[in-house]
Write a protein that holds these residues in place. Structure first.
Motif, mmCIF file in Angstrom:
data_model
loop_
_atom_site.group_PDB
_atom_site.id
_atom_site.type_symbol
_atom_site.label_atom_id
_atom_site.label_comp_id
_atom_site.label_asym_id
_atom_site.label_seq_id
_atom_site.Cartn_x
_atom_site.Cartn_y
_atom_site.Cartn_z
ATOM 1 N N VAL A 61 0.846 -1.184 0.000
ATOM 2 C CA VAL A 61 0.000 0.000 0.000
ATOM 3 C C VAL A 61 0.889 1.243 0.000
ATOM 4 C CG1 VAL A 61 -0.203 -0.082 2.533
ATOM 5 C CG2 VAL A 61 -1.828 1.279 1.193
ATOM 6 N N ALA A 62 0.572 2.188 -0.869
ATOM 7 C CA ALA A 62 1.290 3.468 -0.912
ATOM 8 C C ALA A 62 0.463 4.520 -0.189
ATOM 9 C CB ALA A 62 1.522 3.891 -2.354
ATOM 10 N N LEU A 63 1.107 5.222 0.713
ATOM 11 C CA LEU A 63 0.446 6.276 1.483
ATOM 12 C C LEU A 63 0.962 7.625 0.991
ATOM 13 C CD1 LEU A 63 0.064 5.463 5.274
ATOM 14 C CD2 LEU A 63 -1.297 7.088 3.961
ATOM 15 N N LEU A 64 0.104 8.386 0.359
ATOM 16 C CA LEU A 64 0.468 9.708 -0.135
ATOM 17 C C LEU A 64 -0.218 10.761 0.709
ATOM 18 C CD1 LEU A 64 0.190 9.151 -3.998
ATOM 19 C CD2 LEU A 64 2.108 8.664 -2.469
ATOM 20 N N THR A 65 0.554 11.732 1.194
ATOM 21 C CA THR A 65 0.038 12.717 2.141
ATOM 22 C C THR A 65 0.062 14.109 1.531
ATOM 23 O OG1 THR A 65 0.949 11.394 3.943
ATOM 24 C CG2 THR A 65 0.235 13.632 4.477
ATOM 25 N N LEU A 105 -3.433 4.882 -0.960
ATOM 26 C CA LEU A 105 -4.250 5.551 0.034
ATOM 27 C C LEU A 105 -3.809 7.015 0.085
ATOM 28 C CD1 LEU A 105 -6.370 5.288 2.319
ATOM 29 C CD2 LEU A 105 -4.491 4.672 3.863
ATOM 30 N N VAL A 106 -4.682 7.922 -0.327
ATOM 31 C CA VAL A 106 -4.344 9.346 -0.403
ATOM 32 C C VAL A 106 -4.957 10.071 0.787
ATOM 33 C CG1 VAL A 106 -4.462 11.451 -1.786
ATOM 34 C CG2 VAL A 106 -4.272 9.223 -2.922
ATOM 35 N N ASN A 107 -4.103 10.602 1.646
ATOM 36 C CA ASN A 107 -4.540 11.399 2.784
ATOM 37 C C ASN A 107 -4.722 12.832 2.293
ATOM 38 O OD1 ASN A 107 -5.078 12.523 5.251
ATOM 39 N ND2 ASN A 107 -3.297 11.661 6.283
ATOM 40 N N THR A 108 -5.965 13.218 2.038
ATOM 41 C CA THR A 108 -6.260 14.455 1.330
ATOM 42 C C THR A 108 -6.281 15.660 2.258
ATOM 43 O OG1 THR A 108 -8.620 14.086 1.642
ATOM 44 C CG2 THR A 108 -7.632 13.243 -0.400
ATOM 45 N N CYS A 109 -6.248 16.852 1.646
ATOM 46 C CA CYS A 109 -6.362 18.126 2.361
ATOM 47 C C CYS A 109 -7.634 18.822 1.899
ATOM 48 C CB CYS A 109 -5.149 19.005 2.081
ATOM 49 S SG CYS A 109 -5.219 20.623 2.895
ATOM 50 N N LEU A 131 -5.526 12.064 -6.657
ATOM 51 C CA LEU A 131 -6.364 10.868 -6.742
ATOM 52 C C LEU A 131 -6.497 10.394 -8.193
ATOM 53 C CD1 LEU A 131 -9.097 11.991 -4.197
ATOM 54 C CD2 LEU A 131 -7.649 9.955 -3.948
ATOM 55 N N LEU A 132 -6.672 11.318 -9.123
ATOM 56 C CA LEU A 132 -6.788 10.944 -10.534
ATOM 57 C C LEU A 132 -5.479 10.351 -11.048
ATOM 58 C CD1 LEU A 132 -8.825 13.981 -11.892
ATOM 59 C CD2 LEU A 132 -9.652 11.654 -11.497
ATOM 60 N N ALA A 133 -4.353 10.962 -10.632
ATOM 61 C CA ALA A 133 -3.059 10.423 -11.063
ATOM 62 C C ALA A 133 -2.832 9.026 -10.500
ATOM 63 C CB ALA A 133 -1.931 11.356 -10.613
ATOM 64 N N ALA A 134 -3.278 8.805 -9.266
ATOM 65 C CA ALA A 134 -3.143 7.474 -8.674
ATOM 66 C C ALA A 134 -3.968 6.454 -9.437
ATOM 67 C CB ALA A 134 -3.570 7.523 -7.209
ATOM 68 N N ALA A 135 -5.164 6.847 -9.876
ATOM 69 C CA ALA A 135 -6.018 5.928 -10.623
ATOM 70 C C ALA A 135 -5.382 5.511 -11.943
ATOM 71 C CB ALA A 135 -7.379 6.570 -10.869
ATOM 72 N N ASP A 136 -4.570 6.385 -12.512
ATOM 73 C CA ASP A 136 -3.914 6.064 -13.782
ATOM 74 C C ASP A 136 -2.931 4.908 -13.651
ATOM 75 O OD1 ASP A 136 -5.331 8.022 -15.058
ATOM 76 O OD2 ASP A 136 -3.740 9.533 -14.915
ATOM 77 N N THR A 137 -2.482 4.594 -12.435
ATOM 78 C CA THR A 137 -1.524 3.498 -12.251
ATOM 79 C C THR A 137 -2.208 2.136 -12.271
ATOM 80 O OG1 THR A 137 -1.732 3.461 -9.832
ATOM 81 C CG2 THR A 137 -0.163 5.034 -10.781
ATOM 82 N N GLY A 138 -3.521 2.116 -12.184
ATOM 83 C CA GLY A 138 -4.248 0.850 -12.136
ATOM 84 C C GLY A 138 -4.436 0.306 -10.750
ATOM 85 N N VAL A 162 -7.950 4.886 -2.763
ATOM 86 C CA VAL A 162 -8.820 5.180 -1.626
ATOM 87 C C VAL A 162 -8.490 6.583 -1.122
ATOM 88 C CG1 VAL A 162 -9.530 4.492 0.698
ATOM 89 C CG2 VAL A 162 -8.902 2.746 -0.995
ATOM 90 N N ALA A 163 -9.525 7.380 -0.921
ATOM 91 C CA ALA A 163 -9.351 8.727 -0.364
ATOM 92 C C ALA A 163 -9.676 8.715 1.115
ATOM 93 C CB ALA A 163 -10.257 9.714 -1.083
ATOM 94 N N THR A 164 -8.833 9.363 1.885
ATOM 95 C CA THR A 164 -9.105 9.562 3.309
ATOM 96 C C THR A 164 -8.608 10.940 3.683
ATOM 97 O OG1 THR A 164 -8.920 8.530 5.488
ATOM 98 C CG2 THR A 164 -6.922 8.588 4.140
ATOM 99 N N GLY A 165 -8.608 11.289 4.955
ATOM 100 C CA GLY A 165 -8.118 12.593 5.375
ATOM 101 C C GLY A 165 -9.200 13.652 5.397
ATOM 102 N N CYS A 166 -8.779 14.920 5.417
ATOM 103 C CA CYS A 166 -9.692 16.027 5.672
ATOM 104 C C CYS A 166 -10.724 16.220 4.569
ATOM 105 C CB CYS A 166 -8.898 17.305 5.875
ATOM 106 S SG CYS A 166 -7.954 17.326 7.420
ATOM 107 N N MET A 167 -10.308 16.159 3.311
ATOM 108 C CA MET A 167 -11.273 16.346 2.230
ATOM 109 C C MET A 167 -12.283 15.204 2.206
ATOM 110 S SD MET A 167 -10.510 16.957 -1.792
ATOM 111 C CE MET A 167 -11.845 17.300 -2.941
#
Length: 812
Positions: free
Chosen positions: A9-13, A48-52, A66-73, A77-82
């Motif tokens: 799992v990749a965690l992007l903040t 897993l994108v921890n959004t703002c 999130l859209l760029a992550a979807a391009d990887t296949g 998953v979106a989480t975080g403040c947004m």
């Protein structure tokens, strides 16, 4: 349900430091359940994108990621403040995301991701106002079972210092954020954060100390305390002064050399807290104060408190205890109902405040906030113009504040040692947002985590260069050893790494970046990639210091602009060509916005990057009582005259200097006004004047005219005069004074030009200063000063001399 073992799992903040801490809690939960956690989304099964969700630009950033992550296949998953703020609405509008999970999903995040990978559908989060989930009384909140990220305790029965810390670091380095609290009880009209972060909840001191010890064992040397409002810490635990008691305990931990407090609310910043931050050994004298504005009418509409005078008094209280303390803030322009006079008041405050860093935001409506429904909206074009002019002002003022630190001794925490050199941060520089310090000199043997005592030698914008010495020990250099202070107790320890995690996306070393961007590249090098699998800097990329939507600062955020007009004293300019001597151009004069001139890079004719040193320089001066005026040239003709004897000889004793307060009082008594034009002093004279309470009643504004073309265009200096004599000449000083008086419609115009040094200019020796004064009669007075000392000393003495010249004219 599928087994998470061996799943990646990749965690992007995105967003602020609080989000980074939340991501590390999620990483710990996932790793404990067998997931391989990384910050590289290029080959992960789940991203897993921890959004703002702070402002519109941050939300757009989150959507793009999130859209760029979807391009990887991968499963996205979106989480975080947004995600917490919009929940199902976001899921409906973004089918690329497999799920939108809120804070309530954090405790069982592993099971949720496993279900998604197995093809199950997870209902997306349904938003709700999280303020309503906790008791109204702060002291009743600790017993609540509401999920608050960063506050979850696995085993209540075990003492905090023996519990497993629910955190796994995702980045390496000697600095880490430590969460004090979550949520906010304030009701600022423009802010939606409390609605999705909830009411204010403190972590207990034992929890904070236990996590701090864990971070220290992991190699952390500086702790950055974060929350939505750190000044409220402890109020829900029955002790509103708990932070003052906690700071010395954190600073005393083995291996910790610096503790920094962020997110202070000015209205709640108590004298005791100021003293604790300013004087506690091991605590950085650094004040992150969110003023947001300075005009009282705007602050009241924002549901905030304060004024220019109150904010300046707060900063004065800080500097009385710690003269070199760092201070940063954020301001909003274009808030509903904001007038031109309000903007002028904000400019007056920023000019007088001497802040190290300022984040400028253009107002935009945020759903669910009171401000979104306020009348008297400011037009978009007006907001844009105000944003550009305040951004330029902030950039110039912060650069000048950095210049004041030349010659000062700083303690630098080393954060990068590589082929580019040794870089770190001084106590007044917070991570990622406030600039950095490059160490030069004897730096052999320095390592990441060393604390080095160094002397600042030059500046580039908000970044410093400092000369220090390194001996290659694993401990802090220049560690405190005074009575009552502890020496650093850091030890040599291998980098423990993060099991199952890589170390972020490094920059592309082949990407073009000049010297000004080098520090930015190094600062962001270890942070998770904003774009999946993409380096931070590449051909055509444009970056800004900070990379956080709530705390922007620096030249790379702001593009070139035109000279602007303001109603009060301001120091405005742009560094349009990043480089070792990026030219300044721009000015601050009285009137309405004037655009139409695209501006151009200008060179700093007399005064490049300013130095700071010994400010004690003998210079003639006096109070308003009569005295002999050696070298006063009296009234000259309309052609400005050519009498330019020295004010004093090098050996003559100095008279007491005239204060700006005295001069302004004399002007007010006469019902007269003043404007200034500064070449040599670059805004220092105006800043000295506007620092006096009530200065706006007599001070009409100032021109900052480093560049020759600005002397012509803004101050009206004849080109032939400059061609014949150059910029350092008595007649040029007189022409500048006359231009300031005319341009700002003032009774008096006062000007400075000269050579600060250390080198001669066009044959004129360093320390040569010409002061010009144009009065109501149109006649001019000129003085020449021959000064000794370094650049800062010359500039300071020139300010004193200019005030003396005006005082003599008012007296006579």
């Amino acid at each position: 349900m599928s087994n998470p073992a061996n799943r990646r799992v990749a965690l992007l903040t995105l967003g602020c430091a609080r989000n980074e801490v939340d991501s590390e809690e999620l990483a710990a939960r996932l790793a404990a359940d067998g997931w391989q956690v990384t910050t590289d989304g290029s080959d992960a099964e789940v991203v897993l994108v921890n959004t703002c969700g702070f402002v519109e630009k941050a939300k757009q950033d989150s959507i793009e990621t999130l859209l760029a992550a979807a391009d990887t296949g991968a499963t996205v998953v979106a989480t975080g403040c947004m995600a917490e703020r919009y929940g199902r609405e976001l899921a409906d509008s973004l089918p690329e995301a497999a799920a939108v999970l809120g804070f309530d999903h954090y405790p069982d995040i592993s099971a949720r991701l496993s279900a998604l990978v197995a093809g199950e559908k997870i209902e997306s989060h349904v938003p709700r106002d999280r303020r309503t989930l906790l008791p109204l009384a702060p002291v009743d909140r600790k017993a609540s079972a509401v999920v608050v990220p960063g506050h979850l305790v696995v085993d209540e029965a075990t003492p905090a210092h023996l519990r497993k810390v629910l955190r796994q670091r995702l980045t390496r380095g000697p600095v880490a954020s430590l969460k004090l609290a979550s949520g906010c009880d304030r009701r600022c009209a423009f802010c939606a954060i409390p609605s999705f972060r909830g009411a204010f909840v403190s972590r207990t001191p034992d929890e904070v100390l236990a996590e701090a010890e864990w971070l220290a064992r992991d190699g952390v040397r500086e702790l950055v305390l974060v929350s939505e409002n750190s000044t409220s810490y402890g109020k829900d635990l029955g002790d509103p002064r708990l932070l003052e008691k906690l700071l010395p305990q954190l600073a005393a931990l083995d291996g910790i050399v610096r503790v920094r407090v962020s997110y202070l609310q000015p209205a709640e910043t108590r004298p005791g807290l100021i003293e604790a931050i300013a004087t506690t050994p091991g605590v950085a004298p650094y004040f992150d104060l969110s003023f947001q504005h300075a005009a009282e009418p705007v602050l009241r509409r924002m549901r905030r408190f304060g004024s220019t005078e109150r904010f300046l008094e707060l900063l004065a209280a800080v500097r009385e205890l710690a003269p070199e303390a760092g201070a940063r803030s954020n301001v909003i322009v274009g808030f509903p109902g904001e007038t031109g006079a309000d903007v002028a008041e904000l400019e007056r405050f920023l000019t007088a405040a001497r802040l190290d860093a300022v984040g400028v935001f253009d107002y935009s409506d945020e759903e669910g906030t009171e401000a979104a429904d306020l009348p008297d909206k400011v037009g978009a074009e007006t907001v844009r113009r105000r944003y550009e002019r305040l951004s330029a002002l902030a950039e110039e003022l912060c650069a000048q504040r950095a210049e004041e630190r030349v010659g000062a001794t700083v303690e630098v925490l080393v954060e990068a040692v590589d082929a580019d050199g040794v870089e770190g941060r001084a106590a007044h520089q917070a991570p990622e947002v406030d600039g950095s310090t490059t160490l030069v000199g004897d730096v052999a043997g320095l390592r990441v985590g060393d604390l080095v005592t160094a002397v600042v030698t030059r500046t580039e914008g908000v970044d410093l260069t400092a000369a220090g010495s390194g001996r290659g020990s694993g401990r802090a250099l220049g560690a405190r050893t005074e009575p009552g202070e502890r020496p650093d107790r850091g030890t040599d320890r291998p980098d423990p790494g993060v099991p199952g995690a890589d170390r972020g996306v490094p920059p592309d070393p082949t990407a073009p970046a000049d010297g000004r961007l080098r520090g930015v590249r190094r600062r962001v090098r270890d942070r998770p990639g904003r774009w999946l699998g993409r380096p931070y800097l590449g051909p055509g990329d444009r970056v800004r210091q900070g990379r956080r939507p709530d705390r922007g600062q620096g030249v790379d955020r702001y593009g070139p602009g035109a000279p602007v007009r303001v109603r009060a004293a301001a120091l405005v300019g742009h560094r349009t060509d990043p480089g070792p001597r990026g030219g300044r151009h721009g000015a601050a004069v009285r009137g309405d916005p004037a655009r139409g001139d695209p501006g151009q890079p200008g060179r700093e004719d007399q005064d490049g990057v300013a130095d700071r040193g010994d400010l004690v320089v003998p210079v003639a001066g006096a109070g308003l009582p009569d005295r002999g005026r050696a070298g006063d040239h009296g009234r000259c003709g309309g052609d400005h005259g050519r009498d330019r004897d020295r004010l004093r000889g090098p050996g003559e004793p100095a008279a007491p200097p005239v204060s700006a307060e005295t001069v302004l009082a004399a002007l007010r008594a006469r019902g007269q006004t003043l404007a200034v034009a500064e070449s040599l002093t670059g805004g220092l004279l105006a800043a000295t004047i506007v620092d006096v309470p009530g200065a706006s009643r007599a001070f009409r504004g100032g021109l900052i005219v480093y560049a020759t073309d600005l002397k012509v265009r803004l101050a009206g200096v004849p080109p032939a005069l400059l061609a014949a004599h150059g910029p350092v000449h008595a007649d040029v000083a007189a022409a500048l004074a006359a231009g300031a008086r005319e341009r700002c419609a003032a009774d008096w115009g006062l000007a400075t030009t000269g050579v600060a040094g250390p080198d001669p200019q066009d044959g004129v020796p360093p320390g040569t200063v010409y002061l010009g004064l144009a009065g109501p009669s149109g006649a001019a007075r000129i003085r020449r000063l021959d000064l000794a000392g370094d650049r800062a000393a010359v500039r300071s003495a020139a300010v004193s001399g200019a005030l003396n010249l005006l005082a003599d004219a008012l007296r006579g």
